[in-house]
Write an enzyme that holds these catalytic residues in place. Structure first.
Site, PDB file in Angstrom:
ATOM      1  CE  LYS A 119      -4.102  -1.907   2.302  1.00 12.19           C
ATOM      2  NZ  LYS A 119      -4.945  -2.181   1.145  1.00 12.19           N
ATOM      3  CD  GLU A 203      -5.220   5.566   3.456  1.00 14.00           C
ATOM      4  OE1 GLU A 203      -6.407   5.310   3.748  1.00 14.00           O
ATOM      5  OE2 GLU A 203      -4.650   5.133   2.443  1.00 14.00           O
ATOM      6  NE  ARG A 296      -7.846  -9.674  -6.064  1.00 18.97           N
ATOM      7  CZ  ARG A 296      -8.898  -9.020  -5.580  1.00 18.97           C
ATOM      8  NH1 ARG A 296     -10.024  -9.005  -6.266  1.00 18.97           N
ATOM      9  NH2 ARG A 296      -8.830  -8.388  -4.421  1.00 18.97           N
TER      10      ARG A 296
HETATM   11  P1  ADP Z   1      -7.988  -3.854   1.859  1.00 21.60           P
HETATM   12  O1  ADP Z   1      -6.807  -3.897   0.942  1.00 21.60           O
HETATM   13  O2  ADP Z   1      -7.705  -4.507   3.171  1.00 21.60           O
HETATM   14  O3  ADP Z   1      -9.255  -4.320   1.225  1.00 21.60           O
HETATM   15  P2  ADP Z   1      -8.650  -1.045   1.376  1.00 21.60           P
HETATM   16  O4  ADP Z   1      -7.606   0.002   1.454  1.00 21.60           O
HETATM   17  O5  ADP Z   1      -9.075  -1.472   0.024  1.00 21.60           O
HETATM   18  O6  ADP Z   1      -8.163  -2.304   2.255  1.00 21.60           O
HETATM   19  O7  ADP Z   1      -9.922  -0.601   2.199  1.00 21.60           O
HETATM   20  C1  ADP Z   1     -11.005  -1.452   2.445  1.00 21.60           C
HETATM   21  C2  ADP Z   1     -12.198  -0.647   2.923  1.00 21.60           C
HETATM   22  O8  ADP Z   1     -11.859   0.111   4.087  1.00 21.60           O
HETATM   23  C3  ADP Z   1     -12.678   0.398   1.932  1.00 21.60           C
HETATM   24  O9  ADP Z   1     -13.567  -0.147   1.016  1.00 21.60           O
HETATM   25  C4  ADP Z   1     -13.326   1.420   2.857  1.00 21.60           C
HETATM   26  O10 ADP Z   1     -14.595   0.985   3.235  1.00 21.60           O
HETATM   27  C5  ADP Z   1     -12.456   1.399   4.086  1.00 21.60           C
HETATM   28  N1  ADP Z   1     -11.395   2.430   4.052  1.00 21.60           N
HETATM   29  C6  ADP Z   1     -10.177   2.318   3.505  1.00 21.60           C
HETATM   30  N2  ADP Z   1      -9.477   3.457   3.664  1.00 21.60           N
HETATM   31  C7  ADP Z   1     -10.261   4.311   4.325  1.00 21.60           C
HETATM   32  C8  ADP Z   1     -10.109   5.660   4.808  1.00 21.60           C
HETATM   33  N3  ADP Z   1      -8.995   6.326   4.639  1.00 21.60           N
HETATM   34  N4  ADP Z   1     -11.141   6.220   5.467  1.00 21.60           N
HETATM   35  C9  ADP Z   1     -12.283   5.538   5.682  1.00 21.60           C
HETATM   36  N5  ADP Z   1     -12.488   4.291   5.274  1.00 21.60           N
HETATM   37  C10 ADP Z   1     -11.501   3.666   4.590  1.00 21.60           C
END
Ligand code: ADP
Length: 658
Positions: A119, A203, A296
């Site tokens: 990430k 974040e 993917r």
């Molecule tokens: P993973 O790789 O574990 O799936 P993601 O970064 O894709 O993690 O985030 C998964 C979910 O977490 C997102 O769909 C959202 O709902 C929530 N999320 C991620 N980042 C944030 C953020 N900065 N603020 C609020 N919610 C977030």
């Protein structure tokens, strides 16, 4: 150089393996499935042209074992491998290994997977390419002091994420500075456990955000496009359950801006296959930020296929072969509206914990515009080894409202008996007024839904379930009895006595009393009375008329459990406690009664006649089946209470032998 794929190995299982096999058949490509011990009888194994056993059920011993998979690919002459999603799909070393072995990997180049594997690296790269990212810290200095300072600068609440994270694991919201130190330590521990490394990013936490992702596609000639968005904000435990397209909040202007950012992300990676750029959209400001690229095919890809008419698996195969993209950005058009619900073996009222067991019955309703992606059939096991997803239900229609209506209909009529699923939960969600209006964010489920109340059934539904269970059990016993002709059932002295059966439904006792008079079953459950006619019955379904309304219910009886389904009530599971006629003590000695409503075909004996055990006494006909009542012991016929041609109710005393 183009290369034509003739044989494709699918390094995956379940519904996605079935999905890929389907496109293989369409394209004339021979499919090779690999399977583990637990999947030996799975539908995808039968569907593939060839299927090869690769090991024990645990993923490490099978679907994650690169050596075995490469070995099978070579033995079977596969010129390509499709990794599906999960398992090896985003594994850099596997993509590289395929390349070295001269097997096409149906996915993006290994460098793109690698760049998105962390990430921290992903965010830095996106920032360089002018893709907006969530304000935060993704540096290599991982000291608590630096992370704390970063959090303070961003401003609380912040979200800690594992750099190697995925599947929502290892994420932690921190609301104020005094929590940050312990949160960092806990997140690092969690990350180390789950991913083998403890790097974190910090974040800004978007309190009210929507998860909107764009399907991207690239080829080996430098072309990259986006194929519209999917709205995936309906999540539990940071995991999606419902996806729809178009997003209810998407306007053409925003779509263009986000789409452009997605294509920039694809170009930054020289992206050359199917991928998904995930964004979080701040509801309050309408600003959007890059979250990650999934390198993917996504679980929810059918939503995009339904509105565009494209076959994304075919496009993946073509890109892998080296063909240029067959459509340009301008040609990408979405039509109508599609929604996907993921049916899971999980308990919404118990923190969505997965459930294992056997799906005793799985029947998909016939609905136009419904697409079901599943690896399940009646009798399939949901094992501890794999994801508990049972099926993906996807519907398409001209408008969002029409598609939602259709999905509600599907969720009501789908028969999935044998274990707890999220079917009722999905239905509740779909009916929620705010969801219908498109007013939701990623916290919708936690904030808006009464999860405790999801599986709570109304009394009238429990009673309908119990009536169906009693009649189904009764009918099953009758059939068995017909096979073992010599044992008359229900020795009661008079037909107007009530029989009684007791069940438990979720810790509550349900006592059902019933009797049969003329052509009607009279039920007494608690204070309620019901008049019921049995219209027809098979080994799977029962049709009954209750207070003038006819119902066809699905019933499965196994190990004292009655699993009952009807669209009006969902699933009801009743556990049989005991069965007994009320006035057992008052049975008439030597009395023979009609076991079910019948017509008297023949009376074979006369009053005063001596009979031997096993001798036929009376022939009855019921529900088009003939039935012979035989003497259970030697004796003399004392009296006959019926005659040929007459109709009798169940329980009618036919004759007495003393
Ligand atoms: P993973 O790789 O574990 O799936 P993601 O970064 O894709 O993690 O985030 C998964 C979910 O977490 C997102 O769909 C959202 O709902 C929530 N999320 C991620 N980042 C944030 C953020 N900065 N603020 C609020 N919610 C977030």
């Amino acid at each position: 150089m183009n290369q034509t794929i003739h044989t494709l190995l699918i390094a995956n299982r379940g519904e996605i393996a079935s999905r890929i096999i389907r496109t293989c058949k369409k394209m004339g490509i021979k499919s090779v499935a690999v399977f583990s011990e637990a999947d030996r009888n799975a539908p995808f194994v039968k569907q593939a042209d060839t299927a090869v056993f690769i090991g024990e059920s645990s993923p490490n011993a099978s679907y994650l074992d690169q050596d075995k998979i490469i070995d099978v690919a070579k033995k079977m002459g596969a010129d390509a491998i499709h990794p599906g999603y999960g398992f090896l799909s985003e594994n850099v070393s596997f993509a590289q290994r395929c390349e070295t072995e001269n097997i096409l990997f149906v996915g993006p180049n290994a460098a793109a997977i690698d760049a998105m594997g962390s990430k921290a690296k992903a965010k830095s790269l996106m920032k360089e390419h002018k893709v907006p990212v969530v304000p935060g810290y993704q540096g290599s200095d991982q000291s608590v002091a630096t992370l704390r300072q970063a959090a303070n600068e961003i401003g609380y609440p912040v979200l800690l994420k594992a750099t190697a994270g995925g599947g929502g694991k290892g994420m932690r919201i921190v609301h104020e500075e005094k929590e940050i130190e312990s949160a960092i330590e806990a997140a690092k521990r969690e990350a180390l456990n789950a991913f083998g490394e403890d790097g974190l990013i910090v974040e800004k936490y978007i309190a009210s955000g929507r998860h909107i992702e764009f399907q991207i596609f690239g080829d080996k000639h430098g072309n990259a496009i986006h194929i519209l968005e999917r709205e995936c904000s309906i999540q539990r435990r940071y995991q999606k359950v419902i996806e729809e397209s178009p997003s209810p909040i998407m306007g053409e202007k925003l779509r263009q801006k986000m789409g452009e950012a997605a294509v920039n992300a694809a170009k930054a990676l020289s992206y050359d296959n199917a991928g998904t750029v995930e964004f979080i959209l701040d509801d309050t400001t309408q600003d959007f930020y890059f979250l990650e690229v999934n390198t993917r095919l996504q679980v929810e890809h059918p939503v995009t296929e339904e509105i565009t008419g494209l076959d994304l698996v075919q496009m993946q195969i073509e890109s892998a072969q080296g063909l240029p993209l067959s459509i340009s950005q301008n040609e990408v058009k979405g039509q109508g509206y599609a929604i996907e619900c993921r049916l899971y073996a999980e308990d919404a009222s118990n923190d969505f914990l997965p459930v294992t067991g056997t799906i005793e019955r799985f029947e998909i309703p016939q609905v136009e515009g419904l697409r079901v992606e599943t690896a399940i059939e009646s009798g399939s096991e949901i094992s501890i080894f794999y994801d508990p997803m049972i099926a993906k239900l996807i519907v398409w229609d001209q408008s969002r409202a029409a598609a939602h209506r259709k999905m509600q209909y599907v969720l009501k009529n789908l028969v999935c008996l044998g274990m707890t699923t999220n079917q009722d939960f999905l239905l509740h969600l779909l009916k929620h007024p705010k969801f219908l209006k498109g007013e939701y964010d990623t916290h919708f489920i936690q904030r808006e839904m009464d999860l405790e109340g999801i599986n709570v059934k109304e009394e009238k539904d429990i009673h309908l379930g119990a009536i169906a269970a009693v009649l189904f059990g009764w009918q099953q016993r009758e059939q068995k009895r017909t096979l073992l002709k010599s044992i008359p059932s229900g020795w009661r002295n008079s037909f107007y006595d009530y029989q009684q059966e007791a069940f438990t439904f979720e810790d509550k006792e349900v006592v059902v009393k019933y009797r049969f008079l003329k052509d009607t079953f009279h039920f007494l459950i608690g204070e309620n009375t019901y008049e019921t006619k049995l219209i027809s019955a098979t080994s799977r379904k029962i049709r009954l008329e209750l207070d003038g309304v006819q119902y066809t219910l699905d019933v499965k009886n196994k190990d004292h459990h009655f699993f009952v389904h009807h669209e009006s009530m969902g699933n009801i599971t009743l556990i049989e406690k005991e069965r007994f006629p009320i006035k057992e003590s008052e049975q008439v000695k030597g009395g023979y009664i009609a076991p079910m409503p019948s017509q008297i075909i023949k009376v074979l004996v006369e009053s005063g006649q001596e009979v031997n055990a096993g001798e036929p006494l009376i022939i009855l006909s019921s529900m088009k089946m003939e039935n012979t009542i035989e003497a259970v012991e030697d004796g003399v016929v004392e009296e006959i209470y019926t005659e040929e041609g007459s109709s009798v109710e169940a329980g009618f005393l036919l004759l007495k032998v003393i």
